[in-house]
Design an enzyme around this catalytic site. Structure first.
Site, PDB file in Angstrom:
ATOM      1  N   LYS A  14      46.672  68.981  39.549  1.00 36.70           N
ATOM      2  CA  LYS A  14      47.208  68.236  38.398  1.00 36.70           C
ATOM      3  C   LYS A  14      46.628  68.750  37.082  1.00 36.70           C
ATOM      4  O   LYS A  14      47.366  68.974  36.125  1.00 36.70           O
ATOM      5  CB  LYS A  14      46.884  66.732  38.501  1.00 36.70           C
ATOM      6  N   ARG A  90      46.007  55.266  38.705  1.00 39.00           N
ATOM      7  CA  ARG A  90      45.497  55.472  40.059  1.00 39.00           C
ATOM      8  C   ARG A  90      45.556  54.189  40.883  1.00 39.00           C
ATOM      9  O   ARG A  90      45.173  54.196  42.045  1.00 39.00           O
ATOM     10  CB  ARG A  90      44.048  55.931  39.966  1.00 39.00           C
ATOM     11  N   ARG A 129      36.044  74.663  44.093  1.00 40.03           N
ATOM     12  CA  ARG A 129      35.903  74.312  42.671  1.00 40.03           C
ATOM     13  C   ARG A 129      34.479  73.848  42.381  1.00 40.03           C
ATOM     14  O   ARG A 129      33.935  74.131  41.320  1.00 40.03           O
ATOM     15  CB  ARG A 129      36.908  73.203  42.324  1.00 40.03           C
ATOM     16  N   ARG A 135      30.568  69.790  38.938  1.00 37.87           N
ATOM     17  CA  ARG A 135      30.859  68.378  39.261  1.00 37.87           C
ATOM     18  C   ARG A 135      30.243  68.032  40.611  1.00 37.87           C
ATOM     19  O   ARG A 135      30.639  68.610  41.636  1.00 37.87           O
ATOM     20  CB  ARG A 135      32.374  68.154  39.308  1.00 37.87           C
ATOM     21  N   ARG A 147      37.048  60.393  48.293  1.00 37.73           N
ATOM     22  CA  ARG A 147      38.031  60.404  47.198  1.00 37.73           C
ATOM     23  C   ARG A 147      39.447  60.462  47.767  1.00 37.73           C
ATOM     24  O   ARG A 147      40.362  59.813  47.253  1.00 37.73           O
ATOM     25  CB  ARG A 147      37.771  61.592  46.259  1.00 37.73           C
TER      26      ARG A 147
END
Ligand code: AMP
Length: 194
Positions: A14, A90, A129, A135, A147
């Site tokens: 996204k 969300r 990533r 992160r 998640r």
């Protein structure tokens, strides 16, 4: 106004796609994840409150995120032709709040476009990533799985919310970034009546 919800699980692409769509269509790119990370970096009360939720891969409470999004739109949306929402809504409560917020401005959501990616691909993309994103929530397999679980339980019903409004579309999120971007831009042009 062209208001697009870019929808999909964590790691579906996204953020990457929202950046090119926003410049291609002069849309304000709003990522609630980026806004929350900025708050946390600046150690604001909101950022500190959000931190423990983000760390565990849980959703930050609706009222916190909705308030933050609302003031961000108020301060930033003027010179744009619409908004691309990335990582928001969300929950169904967030989707309802967004409809009300836009209605108040005489606007509405044009469409919700989902990027379709299977779960194992999501996990490997997020771990990859995590090597460079800095992160913590991308670096731990348990947090990533959490998640994705939260996505299925709390976020997936948002798709039904937009299906009921006949605003839901979905495209495959696997393949070259440019090809997905091309398919997405075609969808957006169609939604925009071009
Ligand atoms: P993201 O960058 O979109 O993957 O978001 C990172 C984290 O920020 C999520 O795992 C949540 O903890 C939090 N977050 C981002 N957007 C929202 C939202 N709309 N509602 C609740 N929590 C959010």
């Amino acid at each position: 106004m062209l208001n697009i919800v870019l929808f999909g699980p964590p790691g579906s692409g996204k953020g990457t796609q929202a950046v090119s769509l926003s410049s291609g269509f002069n849309l304000l790119h709003v990522s609630t994840g980026d806004l929350l990370r900025k708050e946390r970096k600046e150690e604001t009360p909101l950022g500190l409150e959000a931190e423990s939720f983000i760390k565990q891969g849980l959703l930050v409470p609706d009222e916190v995120v909705i308030g933050m999004l609302s003031s961000h739109l108020e301060e930033n949306s003027e010179e744009f032709d619409g908004v691309i929402f990335d990582g928001f809504p969300r929950t169904v409560a967030q989707a309802e709040a967004l409809d009300k917020l836009l209605e108040f401005k005489g606007s509405s959501i044009s469409a919700c476009i989902a990027l379709d990616v299977e779960e194992e691909e999501l996990v490997s993309r997020l771990l990859e990533r995590g090597k460079t994103s800095g992160r913590a929530d991308d670096a731990d397999t348990d947090v990533i799985r959490n998640r994705i679980k939260v996505y299925h339980e709390e976020t997936a019903p948002v798709a039904d919310f937009y299906k009921e409004q006949e605003k839901f579309r979905s495209i495959p999120g696997i393949g070259l970034v440019e090809d997905i971007g091309f398919a997405l831009a075609n969808e957006v042009r169609a939604i925009n009546g071009e």
